[in-house]
Design a protein around this motif. Sequence first.
Motif, PDB file in Angstrom:
ATOM      1  N   ALA A 183       0.839  -1.204   0.000  1.00  0.00           N
ATOM      2  CA  ALA A 183       0.000   0.000   0.000  1.00  0.00           C
ATOM      3  C   ALA A 183       0.872   1.251   0.000  1.00  0.00           C
ATOM      4  CB  ALA A 183      -0.917  -0.004   1.213  1.00  0.00           C
ATOM      5  N   GLY A 184       1.986   1.221   0.727  1.00  0.00           N
ATOM      6  CA  GLY A 184       2.903   2.358   0.737  1.00  0.00           C
ATOM      7  C   GLY A 184       3.498   2.621  -0.632  1.00  0.00           C
ATOM      8  N   TRP A 185       3.932   1.562  -1.316  1.00  0.00           N
ATOM      9  CA  TRP A 185       4.491   1.743  -2.656  1.00  0.00           C
ATOM     10  C   TRP A 185       3.445   2.257  -3.629  1.00  0.00           C
ATOM     11  CZ3 TRP A 185       9.172   2.453  -4.140  1.00  0.00           C
ATOM     12  CH2 TRP A 185      10.217   1.921  -3.415  1.00  0.00           C
ATOM     13  N   ILE A 186       2.226   1.729  -3.543  1.00  0.00           N
ATOM     14  CA  ILE A 186       1.158   2.194  -4.437  1.00  0.00           C
ATOM     15  C   ILE A 186       0.870   3.667  -4.199  1.00  0.00           C
ATOM     16  CG2 ILE A 186      -1.306   1.966  -4.934  1.00  0.00           C
ATOM     17  CD1 ILE A 186      -0.938  -1.061  -4.477  1.00  0.00           C
ATOM     18  N   TYR A 187       0.828   4.075  -2.919  1.00  0.00           N
ATOM     19  CA  TYR A 187       0.602   5.479  -2.598  1.00  0.00           C
ATOM     20  C   TYR A 187       1.739   6.354  -3.130  1.00  0.00           C
ATOM     21  CZ  TYR A 187       0.254   9.761   0.091  1.00  0.00           C
ATOM     22  OH  TYR A 187       0.203  11.070   0.446  1.00  0.00           O
ATOM     23  N   LEU A 188       2.973   5.919  -2.926  1.00  0.00           N
ATOM     24  CA  LEU A 188       4.125   6.692  -3.379  1.00  0.00           C
ATOM     25  C   LEU A 188       4.133   6.843  -4.900  1.00  0.00           C
ATOM     26  CD1 LEU A 188       6.896   8.002  -2.643  1.00  0.00           C
ATOM     27  CD2 LEU A 188       7.899   5.760  -3.106  1.00  0.00           C
ATOM     28  N   LEU A 189       3.951   5.742  -5.611  1.00  0.00           N
ATOM     29  CA  LEU A 189       3.980   5.801  -7.068  1.00  0.00           C
ATOM     30  C   LEU A 189       2.809   6.594  -7.632  1.00  0.00           C
ATOM     31  CD1 LEU A 189       5.122   2.170  -7.860  1.00  0.00           C
ATOM     32  CD2 LEU A 189       6.481   4.256  -7.991  1.00  0.00           C
ATOM     33  N   SER A 190       1.620   6.436  -7.042  1.00  0.00           N
ATOM     34  CA  SER A 190       0.473   7.183  -7.559  1.00  0.00           C
ATOM     35  C   SER A 190       0.614   8.671  -7.274  1.00  0.00           C
ATOM     36  CB  SER A 190      -0.835   6.639  -6.979  1.00  0.00           C
ATOM     37  OG  SER A 190      -0.840   6.792  -5.581  1.00  0.00           O
ATOM     38  N   SER A 191       1.172   9.042  -6.129  1.00  0.00           N
ATOM     39  CA  SER A 191       1.349  10.466  -5.858  1.00  0.00           C
ATOM     40  C   SER A 191       2.413  11.062  -6.783  1.00  0.00           C
ATOM     41  CB  SER A 191       1.719  10.698  -4.402  1.00  0.00           C
ATOM     42  OG  SER A 191       2.987  10.164  -4.112  1.00  0.00           O
ATOM     43  N   MET A 192       3.467  10.305  -7.072  1.00  0.00           N
ATOM     44  CA  MET A 192       4.475  10.794  -8.018  1.00  0.00           C
ATOM     45  C   MET A 192       3.868  10.954  -9.413  1.00  0.00           C
ATOM     46  SD  MET A 192       7.793   8.599  -6.807  1.00  0.00           S
ATOM     47  CE  MET A 192       8.735   8.962  -8.259  1.00  0.00           C
ATOM     48  N   PHE A 193       3.050   9.984  -9.825  1.00  0.00           N
ATOM     49  CA  PHE A 193       2.413  10.060 -11.135  1.00  0.00           C
ATOM     50  C   PHE A 193       1.464  11.253 -11.200  1.00  0.00           C
ATOM     51  CE2 PHE A 193      -1.099   8.826 -13.986  1.00  0.00           C
ATOM     52  CZ  PHE A 193      -0.374   8.704 -15.165  1.00  0.00           C
ATOM     53  N   LEU A 194       0.709  11.476 -10.124  1.00  0.00           N
ATOM     54  CA  LEU A 194      -0.218  12.609 -10.105  1.00  0.00           C
ATOM     55  C   LEU A 194       0.534  13.932 -10.171  1.00  0.00           C
ATOM     56  CD1 LEU A 194      -3.161  13.506  -9.795  1.00  0.00           C
ATOM     57  CD2 LEU A 194      -2.776  13.554  -7.335  1.00  0.00           C
ATOM     58  N   LYS A 195       1.640  14.048  -9.419  1.00  0.00           N
ATOM     59  CA  LYS A 195       2.437  15.280  -9.477  1.00  0.00           C
ATOM     60  C   LYS A 195       3.015  15.493 -10.869  1.00  0.00           C
ATOM     61  CE  LYS A 195       3.699  15.480  -4.629  1.00  0.00           C
ATOM     62  NZ  LYS A 195       4.767  15.354  -3.653  1.00  0.00           N
ATOM     63  N   PHE A 196       3.464  14.410 -11.504  1.00  0.00           N
ATOM     64  CA  PHE A 196       3.992  14.521 -12.860  1.00  0.00           C
ATOM     65  C   PHE A 196       2.920  14.992 -13.835  1.00  0.00           C
ATOM     66  CE2 PHE A 196       4.695  12.533 -17.024  1.00  0.00           C
ATOM     67  CZ  PHE A 196       5.864  13.190 -17.378  1.00  0.00           C
ATOM     68  N   MET A 197       1.712  14.423 -13.714  1.00  0.00           N
ATOM     69  CA  MET A 197       0.636  14.830 -14.617  1.00  0.00           C
ATOM     70  C   MET A 197       0.234  16.287 -14.394  1.00  0.00           C
ATOM     71  SD  MET A 197       0.341  12.412 -16.544  1.00  0.00           S
ATOM     72  CE  MET A 197      -1.087  11.964 -17.449  1.00  0.00           C
ATOM     73  N   LEU A 198       0.176  16.694 -13.123  1.00  0.00           N
ATOM     74  CA  LEU A 198      -0.154  18.093 -12.851  1.00  0.00           C
ATOM     75  C   LEU A 198       0.933  19.020 -13.387  1.00  0.00           C
ATOM     76  CD1 LEU A 198      -1.585  17.793  -9.239  1.00  0.00           C
ATOM     77  CD2 LEU A 198      -2.851  18.303 -11.325  1.00  0.00           C
ATOM     78  N   TRP A 199       2.200  18.629 -13.268  1.00  0.00           N
ATOM     79  CA  TRP A 199       3.287  19.423 -13.802  1.00  0.00           C
ATOM     80  C   TRP A 199       3.238  19.486 -15.320  1.00  0.00           C
ATOM     81  CZ3 TRP A 199       7.363  17.566 -16.865  1.00  0.00           C
ATOM     82  CH2 TRP A 199       8.355  18.506 -17.134  1.00  0.00           C
ATOM     83  N   TRP A 200       2.922  18.352 -15.948  1.00  0.00           N
ATOM     84  CA  TRP A 200       2.910  18.258 -17.404  1.00  0.00           C
ATOM     85  C   TRP A 200       1.810  19.135 -18.000  1.00  0.00           C
ATOM     86  CZ3 TRP A 200       6.167  16.221 -20.846  1.00  0.00           C
ATOM     87  CH2 TRP A 200       5.725  16.047 -22.153  1.00  0.00           C
ATOM     88  N   PHE A 201       0.643  19.153 -17.370  1.00  0.00           N
ATOM     89  CA  PHE A 201      -0.497  19.876 -17.944  1.00  0.00           C
ATOM     90  C   PHE A 201      -0.642  21.291 -17.395  1.00  0.00           C
ATOM     91  CE2 PHE A 201      -1.918  15.455 -18.718  1.00  0.00           C
ATOM     92  CZ  PHE A 201      -1.982  15.543 -20.098  1.00  0.00           C
ATOM     93  N   SER A 202       0.272  21.739 -16.548  1.00  0.00           N
ATOM     94  CA  SER A 202       0.142  23.105 -16.033  1.00  0.00           C
ATOM     95  C   SER A 202       0.988  24.071 -16.838  1.00  0.00           C
ATOM     96  CB  SER A 202       0.550  23.156 -14.581  1.00  0.00           C
ATOM     97  OG  SER A 202       1.913  22.827 -14.445  1.00  0.00           O
TER      98      SER A 202
END
Length: 52
Positions: free
Chosen positions: A33-52
Amino acid sequence: MFYSQEEKNSLLARFKEKSVSGVFVGLTVLAMAGWIYLLSSMFLKFMLWWFS
């Protein structure tokens, strides 16, 4: 319910085995669960950075 000493030792040994495996499974699920949370938060930050 009166158990003999041998039965008590057997019950205690079975309880210890089950508790050790239960703790191992719990820690494994927690780590996953920790790894899933870490990877999903990194992916979300990347997507927000990419589309901002």
